[in-house]
Design a protein around this motif. Structure first.
Motif, PDB file in Angstrom:
ATOM      1  N   THR A   1       0.857  -1.191   0.000  1.00 31.40           N
ATOM      2  CA  THR A   1       0.000   0.000   0.000  1.00 31.40           C
ATOM      3  C   THR A   1       0.887   1.233   0.000  1.00 31.40           C
ATOM      4  O   THR A   1       2.020   1.190   0.486  1.00 31.40           O
ATOM      5  N   GLY A   2       0.380   2.322  -0.517  1.00 31.07           N
ATOM      6  CA  GLY A   2       1.187   3.532  -0.581  1.00 31.07           C
ATOM      7  C   GLY A   2       2.097   3.513  -1.793  1.00 31.07           C
ATOM      8  O   GLY A   2       1.960   2.680  -2.693  1.00 31.07           O
ATOM      9  N   PRO A   3       3.061   4.437  -1.854  1.00 35.15           N
ATOM     10  CA  PRO A   3       3.936   4.548  -3.022  1.00 35.15           C
ATOM     11  C   PRO A   3       4.748   3.276  -3.248  1.00 35.15           C
ATOM     12  O   PRO A   3       5.322   2.721  -2.310  1.00 35.15           O
ATOM     13  N   LYS A   4       4.775   2.823  -4.494  1.00 38.73           N
ATOM     14  CA  LYS A   4       5.604   1.671  -4.857  1.00 38.73           C
ATOM     15  C   LYS A   4       6.922   2.120  -5.462  1.00 38.73           C
ATOM     16  O   LYS A   4       7.913   1.397  -5.421  1.00 38.73           O
ATOM     17  N   ASN A   5       6.920   3.295  -6.046  1.00 39.00           N
ATOM     18  CA  ASN A   5       8.125   3.849  -6.643  1.00 39.00           C
ATOM     19  C   ASN A   5       8.412   5.188  -5.982  1.00 39.00           C
ATOM     20  O   ASN A   5       7.641   6.137  -6.137  1.00 39.00           O
ATOM     21  N   TRP A   6       9.470   5.252  -5.219  1.00 37.85           N
ATOM     22  CA  TRP A   6       9.779   6.454  -4.459  1.00 37.85           C
ATOM     23  C   TRP A   6      10.660   7.389  -5.294  1.00 37.85           C
ATOM     24  O   TRP A   6      11.766   7.023  -5.707  1.00 37.85           O
ATOM     25  N   ILE A   7      10.129   8.600  -5.510  1.00 35.76           N
ATOM     26  CA  ILE A   7      10.772   9.594  -6.375  1.00 35.76           C
ATOM     27  C   ILE A   7      11.266  10.760  -5.521  1.00 35.76           C
ATOM     28  O   ILE A   7      10.580  11.181  -4.590  1.00 35.76           O
ATOM     29  N   THR A   8      12.431  11.283  -5.848  1.00 36.19           N
ATOM     30  CA  THR A   8      12.949  12.438  -5.104  1.00 36.19           C
ATOM     31  C   THR A   8      12.033  13.642  -5.312  1.00 36.19           C
ATOM     32  O   THR A   8      11.733  14.011  -6.448  1.00 36.19           O
ATOM     33  N   PRO A   9      11.610  14.296  -4.216  1.00 37.89           N
ATOM     34  CA  PRO A   9      10.704  15.437  -4.347  1.00 37.89           C
ATOM     35  C   PRO A   9      11.422  16.786  -4.333  1.00 37.89           C
ATOM     36  O   PRO A   9      10.801  17.823  -4.566  1.00 37.89           O
ATOM     37  N   ASN A  10      12.718  16.769  -4.046  1.00 37.84           N
ATOM     38  CA  ASN A  10      13.432  18.022  -3.789  1.00 37.84           C
ATOM     39  C   ASN A  10      14.491  18.312  -4.845  1.00 37.84           C
ATOM     40  O   ASN A  10      15.005  17.415  -5.516  1.00 37.84           O
ATOM     41  N   LYS A  11      14.812  19.591  -4.970  1.00 38.93           N
ATOM     42  CA  LYS A  11      15.861  20.013  -5.888  1.00 38.93           C
ATOM     43  C   LYS A  11      17.234  19.749  -5.263  1.00 38.93           C
ATOM     44  O   LYS A  11      17.389  19.735  -4.056  1.00 38.93           O
ATOM     45  N   ALA A  12      18.222  19.563  -6.138  1.00 41.51           N
ATOM     46  CA  ALA A  12      19.574  19.255  -5.670  1.00 41.51           C
ATOM     47  C   ALA A  12      20.217  20.472  -5.025  1.00 41.51           C
ATOM     48  O   ALA A  12      20.093  21.594  -5.524  1.00 41.51           O
ATOM     49  N   LEU A  13      20.886  20.255  -3.920  1.00 45.56           N
ATOM     50  CA  LEU A  13      21.682  21.294  -3.277  1.00 45.56           C
ATOM     51  C   LEU A  13      23.105  21.275  -3.817  1.00 45.56           C
ATOM     52  O   LEU A  13      23.691  22.324  -4.097  1.00 45.56           O
ATOM     53  N   LEU A  14      23.644  20.071  -3.985  1.00 44.28           N
ATOM     54  CA  LEU A  14      25.003  19.906  -4.493  1.00 44.28           C
ATOM     55  C   LEU A  14      24.975  18.834  -5.597  1.00 44.28           C
ATOM     56  O   LEU A  14      25.362  17.680  -5.372  1.00 44.28           O
ATOM     57  N   PRO A  15      24.513  19.189  -6.785  1.00 41.89           N
ATOM     58  CA  PRO A  15      24.342  18.174  -7.835  1.00 41.89           C
ATOM     59  C   PRO A  15      25.641  17.638  -8.432  1.00 41.89           C
ATOM     60  O   PRO A  15      25.643  16.545  -9.001  1.00 41.89           O
ATOM     61  N   ASN A  16      26.723  18.386  -8.307  1.00 32.55           N
ATOM     62  CA  ASN A  16      27.967  17.985  -8.981  1.00 32.55           C
ATOM     63  C   ASN A  16      29.164  17.838  -8.044  1.00 32.55           C
ATOM     64  O   ASN A  16      30.218  17.382  -8.477  1.00 32.55           O
ATOM     65  N   THR A  17      29.023  18.235  -6.814  1.00 36.77           N
ATOM     66  CA  THR A  17      30.140  18.158  -5.874  1.00 36.77           C
ATOM     67  C   THR A  17      30.502  16.697  -5.590  1.00 36.77           C
ATOM     68  O   THR A  17      29.622  15.890  -5.287  1.00 36.77           O
ATOM     69  N   PRO A  18      31.783  16.340  -5.707  1.00 34.89           N
ATOM     70  CA  PRO A  18      32.198  14.951  -5.428  1.00 34.89           C
ATOM     71  C   PRO A  18      31.739  14.503  -4.040  1.00 34.89           C
ATOM     72  O   PRO A  18      31.792  15.267  -3.074  1.00 34.89           O
ATOM     73  N   LEU A  19      31.295  13.255  -3.975  1.00 36.98           N
ATOM     74  CA  LEU A  19      30.681  12.731  -2.758  1.00 36.98           C
ATOM     75  C   LEU A  19      31.226  11.335  -2.450  1.00 36.98           C
ATOM     76  O   LEU A  19      31.248  10.467  -3.331  1.00 36.98           O
ATOM     77  N   VAL A  20      31.662  11.143  -1.206  1.00 35.66           N
ATOM     78  CA  VAL A  20      32.060   9.823  -0.722  1.00 35.66           C
ATOM     79  C   VAL A  20      31.120   9.435   0.416  1.00 35.66           C
ATOM     80  O   VAL A  20      30.890  10.229   1.332  1.00 35.66           O
ATOM     81  N   VAL A  21      30.568   8.228   0.343  1.00 36.61           N
ATOM     82  CA  VAL A  21      29.693   7.714   1.394  1.00 36.61           C
ATOM     83  C   VAL A  21      30.438   6.599   2.126  1.00 36.61           C
ATOM     84  O   VAL A  21      30.848   5.612   1.499  1.00 36.61           O
ATOM     85  N   LEU A  22      30.611   6.768   3.431  1.00 42.60           N
ATOM     86  CA  LEU A  22      31.274   5.762   4.249  1.00 42.60           C
ATOM     87  C   LEU A  22      30.242   4.785   4.811  1.00 42.60           C
ATOM     88  O   LEU A  22      29.247   5.204   5.406  1.00 42.60           O
ATOM     89  N   VAL A  23      30.493   3.492   4.622  1.00 42.46           N
ATOM     90  CA  VAL A  23      29.590   2.453   5.157  1.00 42.46           C
ATOM     91  C   VAL A  23      30.424   1.374   5.824  1.00 42.46           C
ATOM     92  O   VAL A  23      31.623   1.237   5.573  1.00 42.46           O
ATOM     93  N   ASN A  24      29.759   0.581   6.677  1.00 43.75           N
ATOM     94  CA  ASN A  24      30.390  -0.605   7.253  1.00 43.75           C
ATOM     95  C   ASN A  24      29.348  -1.695   7.414  1.00 43.75           C
ATOM     96  O   ASN A  24      28.208  -1.557   6.948  1.00 43.75           O
ATOM     97  N   GLU A  25      29.721  -2.771   8.088  1.00 42.57           N
ATOM     98  CA  GLU A  25      28.823  -3.926   8.189  1.00 42.57           C
ATOM     99  C   GLU A  25      27.577  -3.651   9.011  1.00 42.57           C
ATOM    100  O   GLU A  25      26.631  -4.440   9.006  1.00 42.57           O
ATOM    101  N   HIS A  26      27.555  -2.513   9.727  1.00 42.08           N
ATOM    102  CA  HIS A  26      26.381  -2.143  10.520  1.00 42.08           C
ATOM    103  C   HIS A  26      25.510  -1.094   9.822  1.00 42.08           C
ATOM    104  O   HIS A  26      24.508  -0.655  10.384  1.00 42.08           O
ATOM    105  N   SER A  27      25.886  -0.691   8.620  1.00 40.73           N
ATOM    106  CA  SER A  27      25.055   0.239   7.836  1.00 40.73           C
ATOM    107  C   SER A  27      23.936  -0.576   7.196  1.00 40.73           C
ATOM    108  O   SER A  27      24.207  -1.512   6.433  1.00 40.73           O
ATOM    109  N   ALA A  28      22.692  -0.230   7.495  1.00 41.05           N
ATOM    110  CA  ALA A  28      21.591  -1.099   7.064  1.00 41.05           C
ATOM    111  C   ALA A  28      20.378  -0.292   6.622  1.00 41.05           C
ATOM    112  O   ALA A  28      20.236   0.891   6.940  1.00 41.05           O
ATOM    113  N   SER A  29      19.504  -0.963   5.870  1.00 40.60           N
ATOM    114  CA  SER A  29      18.181  -0.457   5.541  1.00 40.60           C
ATOM    115  C   SER A  29      18.255   0.890   4.821  1.00 40.60           C
ATOM    116  O   SER A  29      18.732   0.965   3.699  1.00 40.60           O
TER     117      SER A  29
END
Length: 540
Positions: A262-290
């Motif tokens: 029930t509810g949205p099946k396809n989640w679409i971004t509703p907001n405009k980009a703040l930093l659309p081109n700035t290089p981005l690194v995302v740090l994750v580990n074995e406890h990063s979930a969901s």
């Protein structure tokens, strides 16, 4: 005594049938037959069982066992538990600002939020809470403890704690607690924005946006580090909006697939980009979930960020809350989510279990390959694999053992309690030697305890257990092995000890900047952001 099925249970059954429509019709006989069997069994127990039965407790036990057979995320909440779940979801309540773990029959404080009741009363990490208002907490559940410490702001209660064997009485005044999702943000190495997101609570995206805007006012950003390590997830809509800050609006981030979504099946971004081109690194580990994996997985699939660290947890299941009669509630898994490339990153396959009932994982051969927007290969069924894999100091076997058995935690508490008012100083060689002696002794004791506990679980023969009670592990071998591993991994263990002491000695606004100077993974992320060619090559 005759017991009847609770009205809320019967109403749940009716609601279930009405909501399922044609899907249930095919299995109507099976549902009807099993409900009839269950009703007869429940009635028979209430009428003829040798001892008096608590109907509510019996029903709760049956429901919990039924749901446990599905997956660990589908749960039933009593009225009190439902209220607590709502409080947690809203992120605001009256309490003390701490987290606890249960050890040796009592709750032990393992996290204290700065500026709140426990912190103001000088309750410390490692303190054992033995009683509240004179009521012993021995063998009390977490729910029972929460019901005692939470309440209206400005109300008080007394606690007794055990600190290094010394009994201490304290008066605690509850405070209104509002949890923030961003625990720290600031400039790193002069031109990189660093944001540590602890959870995906309400307003998490707004908090990140506000933090980034403040840093953008100071300088032109060369890159952003979004730290999702140890972030277990939260609200899906916040995850989608966070991705939107970097990719812009009208982008498909995650698709939900289930029998009756029930509810949205396809989640679409509703907001405009703040930093659309700035290089981005995302740090994750074995406890990063969901939700952490929604963010990291979608950014990876769109080739918008470099994912760095260790393979994430692998939780690709979505839960919704369903209101039940008598103010009870159920959280149930309703769908699997799929990232933009079409992959589901769920690691454990709860519908496919081995002979011991343990959920299986996909073999490498079973995992399907998918393509990112730019044509890179990614795989399903095992979490988010980083683009840059880093060997974590937490991943070392000796350090895993030391942290799993709370040896680092207990040693740091002991050191802090001896000199609580001194300034933080980096761990010296002398302190490392002291810790090594402590760790060797504790490891030997804990291994001995595990041996006896394991034997006791395997054998019920009391006489036999008495005969083997004198069985000892080879202490010389243990000592030699632990000492060798401690020396071999000294730098990583010193890093963990420094962090543990920083957490106790420094206030939050000083801890994060100080830890960033030592954190090897953040340094690796910053180095990559300062090498544009290498960064871009990883996204091709």
């Amino acid at each position: 005594m005759v017991i009847r099925l609770p009205k809320w249970f019967l109403l749940c059954i009716c609601a279930f049938f009405l909501s399922q429509g044609n899907k249930v019709v095919d299995n109507l006989f099976e549902y009807s037959k099993n409900i009839e069997i269950f009703t007869a069994l429940y009635k028979e127990l209430g009428t003829n069982y040798v001892d008096e039965i608590e109907p509510g407790k019996l029903m709760k036990t049956g429901i919990d066992a039924m749901l446990k057979s599905l997956d660990p995320y589908t749960n039933f909440f009593t009225e009190y538990q439902a209220e607590e779940a709502l409080i947690e979801k809203q992120g605001q309540y009256g309490g003390v600002g701490c987290r606890i773990m249960l050890r040796n029959h009592y709750p032990v404080v393992n996290f204290i939020e700065e500026g709140y009741a426990f912190n103001n009363a000088d309750v410390r990490l490692g303190d054992i809470i033995t009683s509240i208002n004179g009521i012993s907490l021995k063998d009390k559940s977490t729910d029972q403890l929460l019901s005692m410490v939470r309440g209206a702001p400005n109300t008080s209660f007394s606690i007794e704690i055990d600190r290094e064997g010394k009994s201490i009485q304290k008066q605690i005044t509850r405070m209104a607690i509002k949890t923030a999702s961003v625990s720290f943000s600031g400039m790193y190495q002069g031109d990189i924005a660093y944001v540590k997101l602890e959870e995906f609570g309400q307003h998490a995206a707004d908090e990140i946006e506000t933090s980034l805007k403040k840093m953008m006012e100071k300088t032109e950003l060369k890159g952003v580090i979004l730290d999702l390590r140890d972030n277990g997830g939260g609200l899906l809509n916040e995850a989608v909006q966070i991705v939107g800050l970097f990719v812009g609006e009208n982008r498909s981030i995650v698709t939900l697939r289930g029998q009756n979504v029930t509810g949205p099946k396809n989640w679409i971004t509703p907001n405009k980009a703040l930093l659309p081109n700035t290089p981005l690194v995302v740090l994750v580990n074995e406890h990063s979930a969901s939700a952490s994996e929604v963010v990291s997985g979608s950014l990876q699939d769109m080739d918008r960020a470099v994912i760095m660290g260790q393979t994430s947890f692998g939780k690709g299941l979505v839960q919704n809350y369903a209101s039940l009669p008598y103010r009870t509630q159920m959280k149930l898994t309703v769908a699997k989510y799929y990232t933009p490339s079409g992959r589901c990153i769920q690691r454990l396959q709860y519908g496919d279990r081995d002979e011991n009932g343990v959920a299986k994982t996909m073999s490498t051969a079973q995992k399907k390959a998918f393509k990112t927007q730019g044509g890179r290969t990614v795989y399903e069924g095992g979490g988010i694999d980083p683009d840059v894999a880093l060997k974590p100091y937490q991943g070392l076997e000796i350090l895993k053992w030391l942290e799993q058995e709370n040896i680092v935690f207990d040693w740091a508490n002991q050191q802090y309690n001896m000199l609580p008012d001194t300034l933080f100083q980096a761990i010296s060689d002398q302190q490392f030697a002291q810790f090594s002696q402590y760790a060797v002794k504790k490891s030997q004791t804990k291994l001995q305890e595990k041996l006896h506990k394991s034997m006791a679980s395997m054998y019920s023969d009391t006489q036999f257990l008495q005969q083997i009670s004198g069985l000892k592990i080879n202490s010389d071998q243990v000592n030699t092995k632990v000492k060798a591993d401690l020396i071999k991994q000294k730098s990583s263990i010193v890093l963990a000890l420094n962090r543990a002491m920083m957490e106790r000695k420094l206030k939050k606004n000083r801890f994060h900047p100080a830890w960033l100077l030592l954190d090897l993974e953040s340094k690796e992320a910053a180095q990559l952001l300062h090498e544009p060619a290498r960064y871009q090559s990883l996204l091709k």
